[in-house]
Design a protein around this motif. Structure first.
Motif, PDB file in Angstrom:
ATOM      1  N   ALA A   1      -8.088   1.989  -4.518  1.00  0.00           N
ATOM      2  CA  ALA A   1      -8.883   1.797  -3.296  1.00  0.00           C
ATOM      3  C   ALA A   1      -8.083   1.045  -2.236  1.00  0.00           C
ATOM      4  O   ALA A   1      -8.164   1.366  -1.042  1.00  0.00           O
ATOM      5  N   ARG A   2      -7.299   0.063  -2.657  1.00  0.00           N
ATOM      6  CA  ARG A   2      -6.464  -0.675  -1.702  1.00  0.00           C
ATOM      7  C   ARG A   2      -5.408   0.245  -1.079  1.00  0.00           C
ATOM      8  O   ARG A   2      -5.131   0.156   0.116  1.00  0.00           O
ATOM      9  N   GLN A   3      -4.836   1.108  -1.893  1.00  0.00           N
ATOM     10  CA  GLN A   3      -3.835   2.031  -1.350  1.00  0.00           C
ATOM     11  C   GLN A   3      -4.501   3.013  -0.393  1.00  0.00           C
ATOM     12  O   GLN A   3      -3.970   3.307   0.678  1.00  0.00           O
ATOM     13  N   ARG A   4      -5.661   3.533  -0.772  1.00  0.00           N
ATOM     14  CA  ARG A   4      -6.390   4.453   0.111  1.00  0.00           C
ATOM     15  C   ARG A   4      -6.692   3.791   1.451  1.00  0.00           C
ATOM     16  O   ARG A   4      -6.580   4.425   2.503  1.00  0.00           O
ATOM     17  N   ALA A   5      -7.080   2.517   1.412  1.00  0.00           N
ATOM     18  CA  ALA A   5      -7.395   1.789   2.648  1.00  0.00           C
ATOM     19  C   ALA A   5      -6.168   1.704   3.549  1.00  0.00           C
ATOM     20  O   ALA A   5      -6.283   1.830   4.771  1.00  0.00           O
TER      21      ALA A   5
ATOM     22  N   GLN B   1     -11.670   2.863   7.333  1.00  0.00           N
ATOM     23  CA  GLN B   1     -11.631   1.437   7.008  1.00  0.00           C
ATOM     24  C   GLN B   1     -12.961   0.891   6.488  1.00  0.00           C
ATOM     25  O   GLN B   1     -12.989   0.166   5.499  1.00  0.00           O
ATOM     26  N   GLU B   2     -14.052   1.257   7.130  1.00  0.00           N
ATOM     27  CA  GLU B   2     -15.349   0.709   6.721  1.00  0.00           C
ATOM     28  C   GLU B   2     -15.709   1.125   5.295  1.00  0.00           C
ATOM     29  O   GLU B   2     -16.080   0.288   4.473  1.00  0.00           O
ATOM     30  N   ALA B   3     -15.575   2.397   5.005  1.00  0.00           N
ATOM     31  CA  ALA B   3     -15.889   2.889   3.652  1.00  0.00           C
ATOM     32  C   ALA B   3     -14.918   2.300   2.622  1.00  0.00           C
ATOM     33  O   ALA B   3     -15.331   1.915   1.515  1.00  0.00           O
ATOM     34  N   SER B   4     -13.663   2.204   2.998  1.00  0.00           N
ATOM     35  CA  SER B   4     -12.657   1.646   2.083  1.00  0.00           C
ATOM     36  C   SER B   4     -12.954   0.193   1.754  1.00  0.00           C
ATOM     37  O   SER B   4     -12.894  -0.213   0.593  1.00  0.00           O
ATOM     38  N   GLN B   5     -13.269  -0.582   2.785  1.00  0.00           N
ATOM     39  CA  GLN B   5     -13.552  -2.005   2.557  1.00  0.00           C
ATOM     40  C   GLN B   5     -14.815  -2.197   1.718  1.00  0.00           C
ATOM     41  O   GLN B   5     -14.876  -3.098   0.884  1.00  0.00           O
ATOM     42  N   GLU B   6     -15.792  -1.333   1.931  1.00  0.00           N
ATOM     43  CA  GLU B   6     -17.019  -1.398   1.133  1.00  0.00           C
ATOM     44  C   GLU B   6     -16.706  -1.135  -0.347  1.00  0.00           C
ATOM     45  O   GLU B   6     -17.193  -1.841  -1.229  1.00  0.00           O
ATOM     46  N   LYS B   7     -15.893  -0.124  -0.606  1.00  0.00           N
ATOM     47  CA  LYS B   7     -15.502   0.209  -1.979  1.00  0.00           C
ATOM     48  C   LYS B   7     -14.704  -0.935  -2.612  1.00  0.00           C
ATOM     49  O   LYS B   7     -14.929  -1.303  -3.768  1.00  0.00           O
TER      50      LYS B   7
END
Length: 151
Positions: A104-108, A115-121
């Motif tokens: 998830a960090r790499q995807r972000a 960004q919003e969906a990534s940070q939520e995950k």
């Protein structure tokens, strides 16, 4: 004789848990270093790290399971064996969550537009890891209490 064996097993179990924590620390540091190599990631180096971490976790788990069997079969301590079973299950879950968090960090980083969906995950996974660590602490407390009960 049995008392000395028992104490040695308990001590070794605690040492293995410390080694496991250190292995997680190295895994996290390695992943941070890997992310810094982006956007053209040094995947070969990271793949080698993951292999070494996998071997370390595997070796620790194997020895912990051997200790569990000794508590169960040779020392008639099914209570301690059960704590180790629970611990192993939670440790497996924590490792899975850790790997998901790293992805998830790499995807972000790779997709700043999400960004919003990534940070939520990422926050969800961090929360799950914290809950798992709390459960692990409770299991370790139960193990400590039960292992000292016989002293």
């Amino acid at each position: 004789m049995v008392s000395t064996d028992f104490k040695a097993l308990v001590q070794r179990f605690y040492q293995l848990q410390s080694e496991r924590l250190e292995t997680y620390r190295l895994f996290e540091e390695g992943h941070e270093a890997y992310l810094k190599t982006g956007p053209h990631y040094d995947f070969e180096h990271y793949k080698q790290l993951v292999h070494q971490i996998t071997l370390a976790f595997s070796g620790i788990s194997k020895e912990v399971l051997d200790i569990k069997d000794k508590f169960q079969l040779h020392l008639d301590r099914p209570d301690l064996s059960e704590h180790i079973d629970k611990l192993q299950c939670k440790e497996k879950h924590k490792l899975q969550l850790t790997a998901q968090l790293q992805l998830a960090r790499q995807r972000a980083r790779d997709h700043p537009e999400d960004q919003e969906a990534s940070q939520e995950k990422i926050q969800q996974l961090k929360h799950e890891i914290i809950k798992t660590q709390e459960a692990l602490s409770e299991i370790m407390q139960d193990f400590k209490y039960d292992s000292e009960e016989g002293d």
